[in-house]
Design a protein around this motif. Structure first.
Motif, PDB file in Angstrom:
ATOM      1  N   ASN A   1      -2.490  -3.955   5.154  1.00  0.00           N
ATOM      2  CA  ASN A   1      -3.579  -4.232   4.206  1.00  0.00           C
ATOM      3  C   ASN A   1      -4.719  -4.988   4.873  1.00  0.00           C
ATOM      4  O   ASN A   1      -5.891  -4.646   4.709  1.00  0.00           O
TER       5      ASN A   1
ATOM      6  N   ALA B   1       0.827  -1.194   0.000  1.00  0.00           N
ATOM      7  CA  ALA B   1       0.000   0.000   0.000  1.00  0.00           C
ATOM      8  C   ALA B   1       0.859   1.241   0.000  1.00  0.00           C
ATOM      9  O   ALA B   1       1.828   1.344   0.715  1.00  0.00           O
TER      10      ALA B   1
ATOM     11  N   ASN C   1      -6.059   3.170  -4.859  1.00  0.00           N
ATOM     12  CA  ASN C   1      -5.622   1.834  -5.258  1.00  0.00           C
ATOM     13  C   ASN C   1      -6.146   1.520  -6.656  1.00  0.00           C
ATOM     14  O   ASN C   1      -7.321   1.214  -6.838  1.00  0.00           O
TER      15      ASN C   1
END
Length: 502
Positions: free
Chosen positions: A80, A3, A275
Motif C-alpha cells: 500500500n 489491497a 478501492n
C-alpha cells in the motif's frame, strides 16, 4: 483490509512449452480455485507501451518482495505504501499487486520448481535475484494474459540493470529452461497426499496435515486452493443511512458489477470496482469495506436498540460499527482495544458512519472485568486474537510466518479472555466468541472448555438466523459454526453464540 489482487488474468500450471496457454476457457475463477479469470491487458494500438509500464510494475514488485524477505515487512502494508509513492497507473498497480501477493502465496511451489533448474539451489542466490526468479516464474505458471517470452525478456532486462552479465545470463537460462520443461511442477509418485497438496498449492506441510486431520483431505486441498485465489471485494451497507437495494441500484447505475451477498443480508459483493474506500459512498458513511464472513458476527450478537454492548477487542471497529447500525444508533456500545491508536480508528469509523452510541476505551481486555461492573452488559462480543489462518488469501505472508506453537499459545490466551469477560454479561444475555481462523484448538476446543467450566452458560449458536442461513454449507464445529474459505469465497471464520442462564 489489505489491497485486493487484480488487474491480471490467471492460469493454472504451465502445460505447454514455449509459454503456451493452458487451454482452458475464459471463466470466473471458482472459490475452490478450479477456474481461470481472464482480463484484457493494456490498450491496443500502442506497441511497446504495455512493456514499459509492466517493467516498472515488476520493479516495484521486486523491491517489495526483497524487503518482505529481508526485513520481515508485512506485504499488505508495504504494498500500500509503495503504490502510494509510485507513479503507476491503476492497471500497472494491479499487476504489481498481483506479482507481490501471487509470488508470496505460491512461494513453496515456485521454490520447488526453481530448485530443479538452479544448479546451486535457489536459496543460495542473492535475495533480489531469487525474488526476480520468483515473480518471473509466477507470471509464466499462473498469469494467463502475460506472454511467457515477455516475462523472460523483462526479467533479463531487470537483471542487466541490477547485476552483471553473468546474472542476466543465468536468469535467462533458468527461465528458458522452464519454458522447455513442459508441465510444472512435476511431482514424484512416492509422496504422500499431504505432500502433494503442500507442493501443488504452496502451503506448509504442517498446515496441510492439520487441516486434513480436522476436515479431511478433500476439504484441506479445497482450503489451500481457495487461499490462493484473490479475495472478493465486499461492503457492508449502513442501514441507518440507506437500504441495501438502494445502494445496490446506485452501484449498478455507476457501472459496477455489484450483487447482493449470499452470506449476509447487509452485504454487497463488487467485482472489479477498485478501492471502494476511495468512493463517495464510503466517505459519506453509506458503506464500510468488510469481508462477508465478518459481517455475520454482529448479526450473531443480535443487539437491539437501547441495549448495553461490550466489544472487547474491537479494532479497527467494523463489528462495533455494524452493531451500532443494527441498534439504529440507540443504546450504548463500549468498544475497547489494547492500543490507543487503534481505539482512535474505532472512533473515526463511528464518526464517519454517523454513529453516536459508540464510546471507545483502551485497556487490556483481560482487565475489563476489574474496571467494569459485573453483569452489566446485555451483549458481549469477544472477537478474540487468533492465528488468523482464515484470512490467508488476504495476508499470504501468514502461511510462512506461523508455526504450530503459535496456535497453542494463542488458544491459552483466548480461553483466559473468554473466562474473564463472561463475568460482565447479564443473566439472559448473549456472548459471542469469534475468530478469523480455521484451527479448532482456537475455536471449538476453547468453547468446549468454557462450557465445561461454566454450567451457567449454554450454547445458542444453532437457533440463530445466521446458522439457519449458512446451514448446509458452513460446518457445525462443536458449539459453533465454522466457515472455511472455499464455502463462499470469503474468509475462514468461527462464531459461537453463548447465553447466560437466568
Amino acid at each position: 483490509m489489505s489491497a485486493g489482487r487484480g488487474g491480471t488474468g490467471r492460469k493454472g500450471p504451465l502445460t505447454q512449452p514455449g509459454g503456451g496457454r493452458n487451454g482452458t476457457g475464459a471463466s470466473e475463477a471458482s472459490p475452490a480455485g478450479g477456474g481461470i479469470r481472464k482480463e484484457k491487458a493494456g490498450k491496443p494500438g500502442r506497441p511497446g507501451a504495455a512493456g514499459r509500464a509492466a517493467e516498472s510494475a515488476r520493479e516495484v514488485a521486486l523491491d517489495i518482495l526483497v524487503r518482505v524477505e529481508q526485513q520481515g515487512a508485512y506485504s499488505n502494508l508495504l504494498l500500500n505504501s509503495s503504490l502510494q509513492k509510485s507513479a503507476l497507473s491503476r492497471e500497472d498497480a494491479g499487476l504489481a499487486t498481483e506479482l507481490v501477493y501471487g509470488s508470496i502465496s505460491r512461494l513453496l511451489t515456485l521454490d520447488y520448481v526453481l530448485d530443479g533448474f538452479v544448479s546451486k539451489g535457489i536459496s543460495k542466490l542473492q535475495p533480489w535475484v531469487r525474488n526476480l526468479l520468483h515473480l518471473s516464474l509466477y507470471q509464466i505458471m499462473y498469469l494467463d494474459r502475460i506472454p511467457s517470452h515477455a516475462a523472460v525478456n523483462e526479467a533479463v532486462n531487470i537483471a542487466k540493470k541490477r547485476g552483471h552479465q553473468g546474472i542476466s545470463g543465468m536468469v535467462n537460462g533458468v527461465l528458458r529452461s522452464v519454458l522447455r520443461a513442459g508441465e510444472l511442477p512435476v511431482l514424484p509418485e512416492n509422496i504422500s497426499p499431504e505432500q502433494r497438496i503442500s507442493i501443488l498449492h504452496s502451503h506448509p506441510l504442517w498446515m496441510v496435515k492439520q487441516w486434513a486431520a480436522e476436515y479431511g483431505l478433500d476439504a484441506a486441498e479445497a482450503m489451500c486452493a481457495a487461499n490462493n485465489e484473490p479475495p472478493a471485494a465486499s461492503v457492508r451497507v449502513n442501514l441507518t443511512m440507506i437500504s441495501r437495494d438502494a445502494l445496490l441500484e446506485q452501484m449498478l447505475e455507476a457501472g459496477l458489477a455489484a450483487s447482493p451477498s449470499l452470506v449476509s443480508p447487509y452485504g454487497i459483493v463488487v467485482k472489479g470496482g477498485g478501492n471502494l474506500a476511495l468512493t463517495s459512498w464510503y466517505r459519506d458513511g453509506y458503506l464500510s469495506v468488510q469481508d462477508e464472513s465478518s459481517m455475520l458476527v454482529a448479526e450473531a450478537v443480535s443487539p437491539e436498540p437501547g441495549m448495553r454492548v461490550l466489544d472487547c477487542c474491537a479494532a479497527p471497529g467494523g463489528k462495533s460499527a455494524h452493531m451500532g447500525e443494527l441498534m439504529k444508533d440507540e443504546g450504548y456500545i463500549y468498544a475497547n482495544d489494547l492500543h490507543p491508536h487503534k481505539a482512535q480508528l474505532i472512533a473515526d469509523q463511528a464518526q464517519r458512519l454517523g454513529l453516536e452510541c459508540i464510546a471507545t476505551g483502551s485497556t487490556d481486555a483481560l482487565l475489563l472485568a476489574r474496571s467494569l461492573e459485573p453483569e452489566s452488559f446485555d451483549r458481549i462480543l469477544l472477537d478474540a486474537p487468533c492465528s488468523g489462518l482464515g484470512v490467508i488469501r488476504r495476508k499470504p505472508d501468514l502461511k510462512w510466518r506461523k508455526q504450530p506453537a503459535d496456535v497453542t499459545s494463542v488458544a491459552a490466551l483466548q480461553a483466559e479472555l473468554l473466562q474473564s469477560v463472561s463475568r460482565l454479561l447479564k443473566p439472559g444475555g448473549i456472548l459471542v466468541y469469534s475468530t478469523c481462523t480455521t484451527e479448532q484448538a482456537e475455536n471449538s476446543s476453547v468453547i468446549a472448555e468454557f462450557l465445561g467450566n461454566n454450567p451457567g452458560f449454554t450454547s445458542a449458536t444453532f437457533t440463530s438466523p445466521v446458522w439457519q442461513r449458512v446451514e448446509g454449507t458452513a460446518l457445525a464445529a462443536g458449539e459453533g459454526l465454522q466457515l472455511l474459505p472455499q464455502h463462499y469465497g470469503s474468509d475462514g471464520f468461527y462464531i459461537s453464540r453463548l447465553q447466560r442462564l437466568l
